[in-house]
Design an enzyme around this catalytic site. Structure first.
Site, PDB file in Angstrom:
ATOM      1  N   GLU A   1      24.459  24.767  10.392  1.00  0.00           N
ATOM      2  CA  GLU A   1      24.804  25.843   9.457  1.00  0.00           C
ATOM      3  C   GLU A   1      24.994  27.189  10.150  1.00  0.00           C
ATOM      4  O   GLU A   1      25.878  27.966   9.777  1.00  0.00           O
ATOM      5  CB  GLU A   1      23.744  25.958   8.365  1.00  0.00           C
TER       6      GLU A   1
ATOM      7  N   ASP B   1      20.814  25.303  -0.761  1.00  0.00           N
ATOM      8  CA  ASP B   1      19.482  25.326  -0.144  1.00  0.00           C
ATOM      9  C   ASP B   1      19.567  25.473   1.380  1.00  0.00           C
ATOM     10  O   ASP B   1      18.725  26.110   1.998  1.00  0.00           O
ATOM     11  CB  ASP B   1      18.751  24.030  -0.472  1.00  0.00           C
TER      12      ASP B   1
ATOM     13  N   GLU C   1      30.346  20.687   6.597  1.00  0.00           N
ATOM     14  CA  GLU C   1      29.936  19.308   6.787  1.00  0.00           C
ATOM     15  C   GLU C   1      30.654  18.393   5.796  1.00  0.00           C
ATOM     16  O   GLU C   1      30.585  18.627   4.595  1.00  0.00           O
ATOM     17  CB  GLU C   1      28.415  19.183   6.609  1.00  0.00           C
TER      18      GLU C   1
ATOM     19  N   HIS D   1      17.208  20.651  -3.257  1.00  0.00           N
ATOM     20  CA  HIS D   1      18.595  20.489  -3.710  1.00  0.00           C
ATOM     21  C   HIS D   1      18.761  21.136  -5.081  1.00  0.00           C
ATOM     22  O   HIS D   1      19.572  20.704  -5.879  1.00  0.00           O
ATOM     23  CB  HIS D   1      18.974  19.013  -3.777  1.00  0.00           C
TER      24      HIS D   1
HETATM   25  C1  LIG Z   1      20.263  21.611   7.421  1.00  0.00           C
HETATM   26  C2  LIG Z   1      20.885  20.572   6.582  1.00  0.00           C
HETATM   27  N1  LIG Z   1      22.219  20.555   6.438  1.00  0.00           N
HETATM   28  C3  LIG Z   1      22.816  19.604   5.678  1.00  0.00           C
HETATM   29  C4  LIG Z   1      22.082  18.656   5.042  1.00  0.00           C
HETATM   30  C5  LIG Z   1      22.758  17.600   4.162  1.00  0.00           C
HETATM   31  N2  LIG Z   1      22.585  16.283   4.756  1.00  0.00           N
HETATM   32  C6  LIG Z   1      21.552  15.473   4.410  1.00  0.00           C
HETATM   33  S1  LIG Z   1      21.474  14.091   5.328  1.00  0.00           S
HETATM   34  C7  LIG Z   1      22.883  14.514   6.196  1.00  0.00           C
HETATM   35  C8  LIG Z   1      23.354  13.631   7.293  1.00  0.00           C
HETATM   36  C9  LIG Z   1      22.242  13.371   8.264  1.00  0.00           C
HETATM   37  O1  LIG Z   1      22.673  12.674   9.384  1.00  0.00           O
HETATM   38  P1  LIG Z   1      21.633  12.206  10.480  1.00  0.00           P
HETATM   39  O2  LIG Z   1      20.773  13.326  10.908  1.00  0.00           O
HETATM   40  O3  LIG Z   1      22.395  11.514  11.542  1.00  0.00           O
HETATM   41  O4  LIG Z   1      20.690  11.186   9.729  1.00  0.00           O
HETATM   42  P2  LIG Z   1      21.143   9.898   8.901  1.00  0.00           P
HETATM   43  O5  LIG Z   1      21.306  10.338   7.485  1.00  0.00           O
HETATM   44  O6  LIG Z   1      22.392   9.394   9.505  1.00  0.00           O
HETATM   45  O7  LIG Z   1      20.012   8.935   9.034  1.00  0.00           O
HETATM   46  C10 LIG Z   1      23.371  15.754   5.746  1.00  0.00           C
HETATM   47  C11 LIG Z   1      24.574  16.408   6.265  1.00  0.00           C
HETATM   48  C12 LIG Z   1      20.677  18.728   5.192  1.00  0.00           C
HETATM   49  N3  LIG Z   1      19.861  17.852   4.587  1.00  0.00           N
HETATM   50  N4  LIG Z   1      20.113  19.684   5.965  1.00  0.00           N
END
Ligand SMILES: Cc1ncc(C[n+]2csc(CCOP(=O)(O)OP(=O)(O)O)c2C)c(N)n1
Lengths: 347, 326
Positions: B59, B84, B28, B128
């Protein structure tokens, strides 16, 4: 210990709001709260990550307004507004962000991971999409106990790529459960643009494959969200099975306060800011004959006070005692599941 | 050349991708953004979109697709944005990757590296801050590494990429920019499965890895100065397979062992190290094998709670003193 700021619970959040002014006030309060959070973060008064939902207020407001006290809501990381609309005191939210004893998780976690089941707001984890199966379980309970409630699960278009999201929707479809899935599609998952997340245009297009309906609306237009959510929630509540509402929107700030969002086009941001839900709604109110200047002044003053009260409450709240780190890991054995409202409309 | 820990990871990736065209990176936000922590910075510019792939938030897919490419001869290095989130890929790692060779009668291999930024102490709160290494250290077929220095971060990552097995590579977030070292120019590797003696000593051994190595060395210096104790510090570096010889050698030498890790006490790798020592070097021991680890709680957010839970130099000093008193 200071008292939480004045509670404006669900009583004021009357099902058929009085009406539009109340909605306007919610959006403004959420915006003011989030802006203050961003500022506090820059001032180092909030440790850890915070994720602003600025620009997306109309979604939370429009979806939550028609909900009833016994409905279950699982927000995501940009949905501070869900807590506020469900009646959680802003002071406790602010305390949560500052790791204070008076926060929802009593300092255990930051941001939105502390839920408040008294208000039927479920605390998410950071594992995106993981709350959707849980919302399905809440709806399963409603079905088993013959309760006319709805479970609402918010998720981002980024989270929509997770297997958990698919599993939740599939099961909800099979059993025709009373779940409303709400996708806040703000075009970016951290730095990853929509085109790299999915090969189709709308997340909502997937709904028919699970056996229910998907709807798309402008997430920056409060009236559009509200019109759709009132109608769809009524159907979900009425036993017609799950539904998916996708709200197209845009986040103004970076992914988190640490992110300058250089991967985005400035023009794009400006373009979306011109569709900001708040002035858009103000325009509507004005057209209806309200004195918007006066209303704005009044609301600004009230929200400023409320946010300030929240900050004061949080700042004057104590930090937890170190040993409390070992509390709240297990429920006392044999104890009833306190904290989990066991009947419809616990409040 | 002076390098931080994160820079060391970054340069290992650059060098390995240059060396072997089968190496590619996926995860990511790893491409244009260069990774949430900038570990993959510059790779997109250097190697293009085909070899530096931004994925959706998936993932299980990230690891599973890595496995698919790896069995056909590629060498994927995939990133979990935070360690995590590795739980979301648990099935692919534990059931799919780790068993692959076994169930193919030894006729297949899975050269896959899963980078996982782990560790606490940065106010990351429950989701985290985790140190999930122990979940993986009881899975035959996997290797688990946790470098503690910039030199090792680079050298072990290079070895991992060249290894033929699925490897979970835990990099500690707190170390990213807090340590700097002079690294040699040019190619070097650090072997997997081999511990490193960071400090020689005679009275007592401290066995550790990853985020707590620095704290252990600080603690050793303090008791050396204030109590005249001579402390040996062994850095495990690889958690699966463990370097049993090095563990037993230091235990036999000093007769007193303290194990330190940031992962929780219960079920942590410290229990296994302790068992290895008591089973094989009991007659050399002059005191109980002791452990300092995170308390058995989730890593809380609020500073007083987080500090209470995590190991630190003071806690290690106290433990060394009480063990030395035997
Ligand atoms: C399973 C998982 N993988 C990666 C992350 C890291 N992460 C946190 S927010 C995010 C982006 C989220 O995008 P979206 O679901 O579109 O929500 P937005 O933040 O755009 O509101 C990522 C990759 C996570 N929190 N959980």
């Amino acid at each position: 210990m200071p008292e939480p700021t004045a509670v404006r619970g669900s009583a004021e959040l009357a099902p058929k709001l009085e009406h539009e002014l109340q909605l306007y006030y919610w959006m403004k309060l959420i915006r003011a709260f989030e802006e203050r959070v961003s500022r506090l973060h820059r001032q180092n008064k909030i440790l850890g990550g915070v994720y602003s939902g600025a620009g997306q207020e109309a979604i939370v407001t429009g979806i939550c307004a028609p909900l009833e006290p016994g409905d279950f809501v699982a927000p995501i990381h940009r949905d501070m507004g869900v807590f506020i609309m469900r009646g959680v005191e802003p002071g406790r939210l602010m305390a949560q962000l500052m790791g204070k004893e008076t926060g929802l998780s009593r300092g255990k976690d930051s941001f939105l991971h502390g839920g408040d089941l008294e208000h039927l707001v479920f605390g998410s984890t950071s594992m995106l999409g993981s709350s959707l199966p849980v919302a399905v379980g809440a709806a399963l309970k409603f079905r088993m106990k013959k309760e006319k409630n709805v479970a609402v699960a918010f998720f981002g278009e980024g989270a929509a790529s997770r297997g958990d999201v698919h599993e939740a929707m599939n099961f909800a479809g099979v059993h025709k459960l009373a779940v409303l899935f709400v996708c806040e599609n703000n075009r970016y998952a951290y730095s990853t643009p929509l085109e790299k997340q999915m090969a189709i245009e709308n997340v909502a297009d997937r709904a028919p494959a699970y056996g229910f309906k998907g709807y798309v609306c402008s997430g920056n237009d409060l009236l559009a969200v509200l019109e759709l959510s009132e109608r769809v929630i009524a159907r979900v509540r009425g036993g017609e099975g799950p539904a998916l509402i996708e709200c197209k929107t845009y986040r103004y700030r970076g992914h988190s306060e640490h992110d300058a969002a250089l991967y985005r086009d400035k023009e794009e941001l400006i373009e979306w800011q011109s569709r900001d839900p708040i002035p858009r709604f103000e325009y509507y109110l004005e057209k209806k004959g309200h004195d918007i200047k006066r209303i704005r002044e009044q609301v600004d003053e009230r929200t400023r006070d409320e946010v300030q009260q929240a900050v004061d409450f949080a700042e004057s709240s104590p930090l937890p005692e170190p040993q409390e780190a070992l509390e709240d890991i297990y429920a006392p054995s044999g104890a009833p599941t306190s904290g989990n409202p066991s009947t419809n409309g616990a409040r | 050349m002076e390098s931080t820990y994160i820079k060391a990871i970054n340069s290992a990736l650059h060098e390995e991708m240059r060396r072997d065209e089968n190496v590619f990176v996926m995860g990511e936000d790893v491409a244009e953004l260069g990774g949430a922590f900038k570990a993959t910075e510059g790779l997109l510019e250097a190697f293009g979109e085909e070899r530096v792939i931004d994925t959706p938030i998936s993932e299980a897919l990230i690891v599973g697709a890595g496995i698919g490419a790896a069995v056909l001869g590629m060498r994927p290095v995939v990133e979990m944005q935070f360690a995590d989130f590795i739980s979301c890929a648990f099935d692919q790692i534990v059931n799919m990757a780790a068993t692959l060779r076994y169930r193919h009668g030894g006729k297949a291999s899975c050269p896959l590296v899963i980078r996982a930024p782990s560790g606490a102490g940065v106010h990351g709160a429950l989701f985290h801050s985790q140190n999930p290494e122990a979940w993986f250290t009881r899975v035959p077929g996997l290797k688990v590494v946790a470098p503690a220095t910039a030199y090792d971060a680079k050298g072990i990552l290079k070895s991992a990429i060249r290894d033929g097995n699925p490897i979970v590579y835990f990099e500690h977030k707190r170390l990213y920019r807090s340590i700097k070292e002079d690294l040699p120019e040019g190619d070097f590797t650090v072997p997997i499965g081999v511990a490193e003696l960071r400090k020689e000593g005679a009275d007592l051994s401290v066995i550790t890895y990853g985020g707590t190595l620095g704290q252990c060395i600080d603690a050793a210096r303090i008791v050396e100065k204030e109590d005249g104790l001579s402390v040996e510090v062994l850095d495990l570096r690889t958690l699966l397979p463990l370097d049993r010889d090095a563990i037993l050698a230091t235990a036999r030498k000093t007769g007193k062992v303290l194990i330190v890790h940031e992962d929780r006490l219960t079920g942590g790798i410290g229990g296994e190290v302790s068992a290895i020592i008591t089973e094989n070097a009991f007659e050399y021991l002059d005191g109980p094998v002791r452990r300092v680890a995170a308390l058995d709680a989730h890593v809380a957010f609020s500073p007083p709670l987080e500090e209470f839970i995590l190991p630190n130099t003071n806690k290690i000093v106290d433990a060394i003193r009480s063990l030395a008193a035997y």
